[in-house]
Design a protein around this motif. Sequence first.
Motif, PDB file in Angstrom:
ATOM      1  N   ASP A   8       0.841  -1.198   0.000  1.00  0.00           N
ATOM      2  CA  ASP A   8       0.000   0.000   0.000  1.00  0.00           C
ATOM      3  C   ASP A   8       0.881   1.256   0.000  1.00  0.00           C
ATOM      4  O   ASP A   8       2.031   1.212   0.442  1.00  0.00           O
ATOM      5  CB  ASP A   8      -0.910   0.014   1.235  1.00  0.00           C
ATOM      6  CG  ASP A   8      -1.898  -1.134   1.177  1.00  0.00           C
ATOM      7  OD1 ASP A   8      -2.272  -1.511   0.057  1.00  0.00           O
ATOM      8  OD2 ASP A   8      -2.255  -1.667   2.238  1.00  0.00           O
ATOM      9  N   TYR A   9       0.294   2.348  -0.473  1.00  0.00           N
ATOM     10  CA  TYR A   9       1.092   3.570  -0.613  1.00  0.00           C
ATOM     11  C   TYR A   9       1.643   4.036   0.723  1.00  0.00           C
ATOM     12  O   TYR A   9       0.907   4.152   1.707  1.00  0.00           O
ATOM     13  CB  TYR A   9       0.242   4.677  -1.251  1.00  0.00           C
ATOM     14  CG  TYR A   9       0.961   5.995  -1.353  1.00  0.00           C
ATOM     15  CD1 TYR A   9       2.188   6.086  -2.009  1.00  0.00           C
ATOM     16  CD2 TYR A   9       0.423   7.144  -0.782  1.00  0.00           C
ATOM     17  CE1 TYR A   9       2.861   7.289  -2.103  1.00  0.00           C
ATOM     18  CE2 TYR A   9       1.083   8.361  -0.876  1.00  0.00           C
ATOM     19  CZ  TYR A   9       2.304   8.416  -1.536  1.00  0.00           C
ATOM     20  OH  TYR A   9       2.975   9.609  -1.619  1.00  0.00           O
ATOM     21  N   ASP A 102      -1.433   6.111  -5.960  1.00  0.00           N
ATOM     22  CA  ASP A 102      -2.487   5.451  -6.741  1.00  0.00           C
ATOM     23  C   ASP A 102      -2.658   6.156  -8.075  1.00  0.00           C
ATOM     24  O   ASP A 102      -2.515   7.371  -8.174  1.00  0.00           O
ATOM     25  CB  ASP A 102      -3.815   5.487  -5.972  1.00  0.00           C
ATOM     26  CG  ASP A 102      -3.790   4.517  -4.803  1.00  0.00           C
ATOM     27  OD1 ASP A 102      -2.948   3.601  -4.811  1.00  0.00           O
ATOM     28  OD2 ASP A 102      -4.604   4.705  -3.882  1.00  0.00           O
ATOM     29  N   ASN A 103      -2.966   5.381  -9.082  1.00  0.00           N
ATOM     30  CA  ASN A 103      -3.257   5.888 -10.438  1.00  0.00           C
ATOM     31  C   ASN A 103      -2.067   6.542 -11.130  1.00  0.00           C
ATOM     32  O   ASN A 103      -2.242   7.215 -12.136  1.00  0.00           O
ATOM     33  CB  ASN A 103      -4.410   6.901 -10.436  1.00  0.00           C
ATOM     34  CG  ASN A 103      -5.633   6.346  -9.758  1.00  0.00           C
ATOM     35  OD1 ASN A 103      -5.861   5.148  -9.788  1.00  0.00           O
ATOM     36  ND2 ASN A 103      -6.400   7.204  -9.130  1.00  0.00           N
ATOM     37  N   ARG A 133      -3.959  -3.029  -6.606  1.00  0.00           N
ATOM     38  CA  ARG A 133      -3.737  -1.585  -6.450  1.00  0.00           C
ATOM     39  C   ARG A 133      -3.956  -0.841  -7.763  1.00  0.00           C
ATOM     40  O   ARG A 133      -4.095   0.375  -7.788  1.00  0.00           O
ATOM     41  CB  ARG A 133      -2.314  -1.321  -5.950  1.00  0.00           C
ATOM     42  CG  ARG A 133      -2.203  -1.363  -4.440  1.00  0.00           C
ATOM     43  CD  ARG A 133      -1.037  -0.561  -3.951  1.00  0.00           C
ATOM     44  NE  ARG A 133      -1.156   0.857  -4.247  1.00  0.00           N
ATOM     45  CZ  ARG A 133      -0.157   1.719  -4.160  1.00  0.00           C
ATOM     46  NH1 ARG A 133       1.025   1.327  -3.787  1.00  0.00           N
ATOM     47  NH2 ARG A 133      -0.337   3.000  -4.452  1.00  0.00           N
ATOM     48  N   ASN A 134      -3.946  -1.575  -8.875  1.00  0.00           N
ATOM     49  CA  ASN A 134      -4.114  -0.940 -10.193  1.00  0.00           C
ATOM     50  C   ASN A 134      -5.579  -0.919 -10.585  1.00  0.00           C
ATOM     51  O   ASN A 134      -6.319  -1.857 -10.307  1.00  0.00           O
ATOM     52  CB  ASN A 134      -3.333  -1.723 -11.243  1.00  0.00           C
ATOM     53  CG  ASN A 134      -1.844  -1.567 -11.060  1.00  0.00           C
ATOM     54  OD1 ASN A 134      -1.241  -0.673 -11.620  1.00  0.00           O
ATOM     55  ND2 ASN A 134      -1.247  -2.418 -10.232  1.00  0.00           N
TER      56      ASN A 134
END
Lengths: 185, 206
Positions: A8-9, A102-103, A133-134
């Motif tokens: 996770d980020y 993200d993104n 996550r994508n």
Amino acid sequence: MSTQYQVDYDPTIVFNTTDLISSMYNIVSDFQMDSAENIVDAFVTEFQFEPESIPNRFIDLSGSSKAFREAVTARLLERVETLEDREKLLNMVTRWVASSTDNSSNLRIFSEYAAAITFALEHTDVAVKIIKRNKPEAVSRSIWSIVDAIKKGMPGVMYQGYVLSNKPLALTQFEGEKHQYAHWF
Amino acid sequence: MIVQTYDEARNWLQGGRNKNNRPLYTIGLRLVRLTGGDIGVVVPWLYHAQTNPIVTFHPNGQVTITAENGLLRSQSVRRVIKWYGSLTDLYQKNFNHYIVQQDYQTKPQKIQRCRQCKGSGKVDAWCGIFKWHTSPCQHGETQSHYVSQGQQCYTCKGVGKRDYGSQPIAMLWDGSPLRLIGGNLVNNKPTDLEKAIAAYVNPISS
């Protein structure tokens, strides 16, 4: 065991971008002349020297050339000899993913490496987390192929075999297309 | 001015007084020289526009299109990317965005009975071609009137059947950077590794 790999980020993880490439491999001036194998080796060796940094143009090259990405993935897997190597590699690629917002386009590129390597090293649960996550619409064909492999119940070892046996072909393809990227160096 | 290749972009910059930044005289766009020899099309009213071009021309002939952070919601941005990226189309549908490449593939044909004329090849018409109050029309009427199935169907041209398939196949796009060459995606073909995985067959479990 896989819970130690966080994907996770995490804003605290920030990678430096180093100048290409360490003094040992001066491909800056010889990018077109050098063989594809040496170039891939140079990038992979850089990770060992500077685990907290990413060589300049590594992300651009990985995003543009599938052959380069496949060759680097195979080379990274080839270098795994001991359990310690394995841990280091898994840590590195999962930290790549954790460093990406993200993104972002970085997330897509790092996910391609990380999902392939974690799946090949039998950490399917981590690979699934990375893929999740994508966004589905931003997922590349290579990630879909890993999803396909997981869905079909392919063992990670077999996937690793595919990746390693594909390396000579990937290097040949990268040799043929590397002149397109010479202007970056 | 619409530029679609690196050479065109370079020539346009060369023709200006400032060799690194020149207006395109098209909805306020500017052409800017970037580091590494790249040339970018920037939309000046966007935040950090000068360093974040939405279309970038590379010396190797490739073009990168980018519209992250919700930029695709702007109709102008979509139009600029379509023009300068040589795309056939870039449109939004149900809050998703789709691109149609230059050499797009089409869906299979779907030949069906014409939905306008229900397969008869003719549609109802309005007859008014006669001399008013002097002589009746071919239908014997002296006033304008409807004629049932009086003219050739304008949808199927009288054939009675029409192809409702063959639409261009579009690709979902979220605005992340995409490399194009001649309006087509670079590296869109599956690699040998991907083909090998696709060919793998799940062993029969007990």
